[in-house]
Design an enzyme around this catalytic site. Structure first.
Site, PDB file in Angstrom:
ATOM      1  N   ASP A  51       2.405 -15.740 -16.738  1.00 17.17           N
ATOM      2  CA  ASP A  51       2.603 -17.099 -16.485  1.00 17.17           C
ATOM      3  C   ASP A  51       1.988 -17.878 -15.200  1.00 17.17           C
ATOM      4  O   ASP A  51       1.908 -17.190 -14.254  1.00 17.17           O
ATOM      5  CB  ASP A  51       4.389 -17.484 -16.323  1.00 17.17           C
ATOM      6  CG  ASP A  51       4.807 -18.765 -16.794  1.00 17.17           C
ATOM      7  OD1 ASP A  51       3.891 -19.520 -17.246  1.00 17.17           O
ATOM      8  OD2 ASP A  51       5.921 -18.996 -16.206  1.00 17.17           O
TER       9      ASP A  51
ATOM     10  N   HIS B 131      -6.430 -20.825 -17.748  1.00 18.02           N
ATOM     11  CA  HIS B 131      -6.289 -19.628 -18.881  1.00 18.02           C
ATOM     12  C   HIS B 131      -7.604 -18.761 -18.865  1.00 18.02           C
ATOM     13  O   HIS B 131      -7.269 -17.631 -18.957  1.00 18.02           O
ATOM     14  CB  HIS B 131      -6.162 -20.498 -20.253  1.00 18.02           C
ATOM     15  CG  HIS B 131      -5.037 -21.321 -20.345  1.00 18.02           C
ATOM     16  ND1 HIS B 131      -3.620 -20.862 -20.130  1.00 18.02           N
ATOM     17  CD2 HIS B 131      -4.750 -22.526 -20.884  1.00 18.02           C
ATOM     18  CE1 HIS B 131      -2.709 -21.699 -20.246  1.00 18.02           C
ATOM     19  NE2 HIS B 131      -3.402 -22.822 -20.664  1.00 18.02           N
TER      20      HIS B 131
ATOM     21  N   LEU C  10      -4.303   4.324 -22.929  1.00 21.79           N
ATOM     22  CA  LEU C  10      -3.429   3.340 -22.899  1.00 21.79           C
ATOM     23  C   LEU C  10      -3.223   2.437 -24.047  1.00 21.79           C
ATOM     24  O   LEU C  10      -4.320   2.354 -25.032  1.00 21.79           O
ATOM     25  CB  LEU C  10      -3.924   2.249 -21.919  1.00 21.79           C
ATOM     26  CG  LEU C  10      -3.154   0.693 -21.731  1.00 21.79           C
ATOM     27  CD1 LEU C  10      -1.949   1.405 -20.860  1.00 21.79           C
ATOM     28  CD2 LEU C  10      -4.083  -0.006 -20.961  1.00 21.79           C
TER      29      LEU C  10
HETATM   30  C1  IPE Z   1       5.943 -17.800 -21.709  1.00 18.75           C
HETATM   31  O1  IPE Z   1       5.531 -18.678 -20.609  1.00 18.75           O
HETATM   32  C2  IPE Z   1       5.180 -17.149 -22.805  1.00 18.75           C
HETATM   33  C3  IPE Z   1       3.976 -16.904 -22.359  1.00 18.75           C
HETATM   34  C4  IPE Z   1       3.603 -16.216 -21.119  1.00 18.75           C
HETATM   35  C5  IPE Z   1       2.839 -16.557 -23.335  1.00 18.75           C
HETATM   36  P1  IPE Z   1       5.842 -20.394 -20.929  1.00 18.75           P
HETATM   37  O2  IPE Z   1       5.141 -21.100 -19.763  1.00 18.75           O
HETATM   38  O3  IPE Z   1       5.386 -20.666 -22.331  1.00 18.75           O
HETATM   39  O4  IPE Z   1       7.448 -20.341 -20.798  1.00 18.75           O
HETATM   40  P2  IPE Z   1       8.466 -21.532 -20.254  1.00 18.75           P
HETATM   41  O5  IPE Z   1       8.000 -22.723 -21.357  1.00 18.75           O
HETATM   42  O6  IPE Z   1       8.055 -21.745 -18.979  1.00 18.75           O
HETATM   43  O7  IPE Z   1       9.732 -20.844 -20.630  1.00 18.75           O
HETATM   44  C1  IPE Z   2       0.860 -18.845 -19.006  1.00 16.64           C
HETATM   45  O1  IPE Z   2       0.569 -19.939 -18.329  1.00 16.64           O
HETATM   46  C2  IPE Z   2      -0.089 -18.828 -20.421  1.00 16.64           C
HETATM   47  C3  IPE Z   2       0.696 -19.224 -21.723  1.00 16.64           C
HETATM   48  C4  IPE Z   2       2.048 -19.541 -21.544  1.00 16.64           C
HETATM   49  C5  IPE Z   2      -0.093 -19.156 -22.793  1.00 16.64           C
HETATM   50  P1  IPE Z   2       0.963 -21.511 -18.614  1.00 16.64           P
HETATM   51  O2  IPE Z   2       0.091 -22.100 -19.515  1.00 16.64           O
HETATM   52  O3  IPE Z   2       2.422 -21.352 -18.992  1.00 16.64           O
HETATM   53  O4  IPE Z   2       1.012 -22.121 -17.195  1.00 16.64           O
HETATM   54  P2  IPE Z   2       2.035 -23.019 -16.430  1.00 16.64           P
HETATM   55  O5  IPE Z   2       3.539 -22.323 -16.798  1.00 16.64           O
HETATM   56  O6  IPE Z   2       2.079 -24.279 -17.327  1.00 16.64           O
HETATM   57  O7  IPE Z   2       1.759 -22.979 -14.958  1.00 16.64           O
HETATM   58 MG    MG Z   3       4.415 -21.374 -18.178  1.00 20.84          MG
END
Ligand code: IPE
Ligand code: IPE
Ligand code: MG
Length: 254
Positions: free
Chosen positions: A24, A41, A135
């Site tokens: 995240d 990303h 792995l």
């Molecule tokens: C969780 O992250 C999903 C992934 C890392 C793929 P999100 O960014 O979607 O989660 P919330 O919305 O903060 O709970």
């Molecule tokens: C994690 O980073 C990737 C996915 C959930 C696909 P985010 O896109 O959720 O990044 P934030 O949480 O908005 O910073």
């Molecule tokens: Mg996120």
């Protein structure tokens, strides 16, 4: 902090067999640098490569990476597209190398709503690496724990209706055996980056007794040092599984 010699880590840590990571913070990493979210990303894919390498080097057997949740479809269509594109790109570019490193790739989640070319690539990644013994890299894509449990319950109900399962014998093992992760041990450690402290629908059944470690860095900044930090925290935890701590059971003589 410096990177530790993997051989030292192996001997000095109580290593988790299965590590799950909620990757995240890509968006916030990008925003902090006035970059588009896509750049976060993209840099996140680099962290995936680092995580796979470090997990393999440290002797972890199963690594599950949460890459796209069932709820991530609610993001703007362009971002959803970008995330699908990055997974395709990752498999196209990295599959040969993963195979060479003896990594076995598995994908968990629903494939129903995915584009045909992506479905084909996921199938290819699993087929090419299926006999690898290193792995196990499990990518949770279009994954949601509630959906997974609902799928399992539906399947069990169908098997009951066909007379294959006696409803009175249904227990927690029956549910586990019908999840996408049927042949994968439960995660011992779940790491979430970005400072958020929640599961966001990740492996909720399997994580019943997982240790949770929340790291204060965004996913694009994840590296071997961060993984070692999480492993160190893990090794200092006392996993009781509802029983008594090792010292307590020694005192009671059990
Ligand atoms: C969780 O992250 C999903 C992934 C890392 C793929 P999100 O960014 O979607 O989660 P919330 O919305 O903060 O709970
Ligand atoms: C994690 O980073 C990737 C996915 C959930 C696909 P985010 O896109 O959720 O990044 P934030 O949480 O908005 O910073
Ligand atoms: Mg996120």
């Amino acid at each position: 902090m410096t990177v530790t010699d993997p051989r030292k880590i192996k001997s000095s840590f109580d290593l988790p067999r299965h590590v799950g990571i909620i990757m995240d913070g890509n968006g916030r990493w990008a925003a902090a640098r006035s970059l588009p979210r896509l750049e976060g990303h993209r840099r996140g894919v680099e962290s995936v490569r680092r995580a796979v390498r470090a997990a393999g080097d440290l002797g972890i057997s199963y690594l599950t990476l949460y890459a796209f949740s069932s709820e991530n479809w609610s993001r703007p269509p362009q971002e959803v597209d970008d995330l699908m594109g990055l997974l395709k790109h990752f498999i196209r570019i990295d599959l040969a190398d993963l195979h060479k490193k003896n990594v076995r790739v598995r994908i968990i989640g629903s494939r129903d709503d995915l584009a045909l070319d992506l479905k084909g690539l996921l199938q290819e990644a699993e087929a090419v690496t299926r006999d690898n013994t290193g792995l196990a890299l499990i990518i949770a894509f279009n994954y949601g724990a509630r959906q997974e449990i609902a799928d399992a319950v539906r399947e069990i109900a169908l098997r009951v209706s066909r007379g294959e399962i006696d409803p009175l014998t249904i227990d927690a093992t029956t549910i586990s055996e019908h999840l996408y992760t049927a042949d994968i041990p439960d995660p011992d450690l779940i790491i979430r980056t970005s400072g958020e402290q929640r599961l966001s629908n990740f492996l909720m059944w399997q994580a019943a007794y997982a240790e949770l470690v929340f790291l204060p860095l965004h996913w694009p900044d994840f590296d071997q040092v961060a993984l070692e930090d999480a492993l160190r925290q893990y090794s200092s935890r006392d996993r009781r599984f509802g029983g008594l701590a090792t010292t307590q059971s020694a005192m009671t003589g059990s």
